[in-house]
Write a protein that holds these residues in place. Structure first.
Motif, mmCIF file in Angstrom:
data_model
loop_
_atom_site.group_PDB
_atom_site.id
_atom_site.type_symbol
_atom_site.label_atom_id
_atom_site.label_comp_id
_atom_site.label_asym_id
_atom_site.label_seq_id
_atom_site.Cartn_x
_atom_site.Cartn_y
_atom_site.Cartn_z
ATOM 1 N N ALA A 16 -3.534 -15.463 9.301
ATOM 2 C CA ALA A 16 -3.153 -15.679 8.050
ATOM 3 C C ALA A 16 -2.005 -14.346 7.542
ATOM 4 C CB ALA A 16 -3.953 -15.702 6.807
ATOM 5 N N ASP A 76 -8.518 -12.120 8.710
ATOM 6 C CA ASP A 76 -8.128 -13.400 9.054
ATOM 7 C C ASP A 76 -6.688 -13.247 9.764
ATOM 8 O OD1 ASP A 76 -7.464 -16.117 8.935
ATOM 9 O OD2 ASP A 76 -7.573 -16.362 6.972
ATOM 10 N N PRO A 90 -5.071 -10.406 5.121
ATOM 11 C CA PRO A 90 -6.457 -10.533 4.342
ATOM 12 C C PRO A 90 -7.696 -10.122 5.001
ATOM 13 C CG PRO A 90 -5.899 -12.812 4.730
ATOM 14 C CD PRO A 90 -4.754 -11.933 5.394
ATOM 15 N N THR A 116 -5.801 -7.668 0.309
ATOM 16 C CA THR A 116 -4.812 -7.693 1.080
ATOM 17 C C THR A 116 -4.886 -6.230 1.687
ATOM 18 O OG1 THR A 116 -3.405 -8.940 -0.357
ATOM 19 C CG2 THR A 116 -2.340 -7.744 1.251
ATOM 20 N N TRP A 148 -2.556 -17.540 0.894
ATOM 21 C CA TRP A 148 -3.795 -17.766 1.214
ATOM 22 C C TRP A 148 -4.885 -18.328 0.421
ATOM 23 C CZ3 TRP A 148 -3.141 -11.544 1.546
ATOM 24 C CH2 TRP A 148 -2.407 -11.306 2.836
#
Length: 260
Positions: A86, A83, A105, A115, A172
């Protein structure tokens, strides 16, 4: 009068006693070290462990507590997509050089995420986006970072103070696995970044009870030898004193016999 403990015979006894003491001390020390040597069965090489990486889902479930002594430093593999929107920065200053760890992430098929620490970037460095599409990630699972010294104020936008699930759940929207993954140097996601060093090999200590018993035996033998040496010396000194006193008494009695 010369001490009886300095006679040639006793000098030889002293030498033997000292040698016995030295050997016992060396034996005690050696066996004691062996008693607490690292257990070779739990010493691992993190780089070699990557070849035997296990799926992260085999070790943990999203939101499950990760015990550092159980899963930390394990080599794991995960499939998902990054992602990129993010992505966050975490301050880290190795050797006083200002910079950030780049974390993002990795979202798995069920919507949960883990993570991933892509690597370190120097302050002001351009950070490329992570690879697009589905990726297979293999790396080392590390426990969440402990809280460091309090820093006044909120971190800037796009930054967090540490890599910890308790912090990232506020950043997140994905259900998160505990801990984070450190990538090896050859992973495409580390391109243009400085890879984070792999974790130190875990070293466990297993008590070798046989060696520990030998330690006690060596120590007891050494102490017994020293005690026996002291007893012999005390006995020799006492007997020598008795002989001198007996000789003196005979010398005092001889004139009286002659005068009668």
């Amino acid at each position: 009068m010369r001490s009886p403990l300095l006679s040639p015979r006793w000098l030889g006894i002293h030498l033997v006693a000292v040698l016995v003491a030295v050997v016992c001390v060396a034996g005690t020390s050696w066996q004691f070290v062996r008693s607490f040597e690292p257990d070779r069965e739990v010493i691992t090489n993190p780089v070699e462990d990557l070849a035997g990486a296990v799926p992260l889902s085999d070790l943990l479930e999203p939101g499950e507590y990760m015990h550092p002594d159980t899963f930390a430093n394990s080599a794991v593999e995960v499939t998902g997509h990054y992602d990129a929107d993010a992505q966050l920065l975490v301050p880290r200053h190795p050797d006083g050089v200002h910079g950030h760890d780049v974390i993002v992430p990795l979202v798995t098929g069920d919507g949960s995420a883990v993570t991933v620490n892509r690597g370190w970037a120097k302050e002001g460095q351009d950070i490329p986006p992570p690879p697009e599409g589905e990726v297979d990630v293999t790396g080392w699972l590390l426990p969440p970072q402990d809280s460091g010294p309090l820093v006044p104020g909120e971190p800037p936008e796009g930054h967090v103070e540490r890599i910890a699930t308790s912090v990232l759940v506020n950043e997140w929207d994905h259900p998160l696995y505990e801990g984070y993954i450190v990538l090896p140097e050859q992973d495409p996601a580390t391109a243009s970044l400085t890879p984070v060093p792999p974790p130190e090999p875990p070293v466990g200590v297993k008590i070798n009870w046989r060696s520990l018993s030998y330690t006690v035996q060596w120590a007891m033998f050494g102490v017994s030898g020293v005690v026996f040496w002291i007893i012999l010396m005390r006995r020799e000194v006492k007997e020598a004193r008795s002989r001198r006193e007996g000789a003196s008494q005979e010398t005092e009695d001889q004139p009286a016999v002659a005068g009668s």
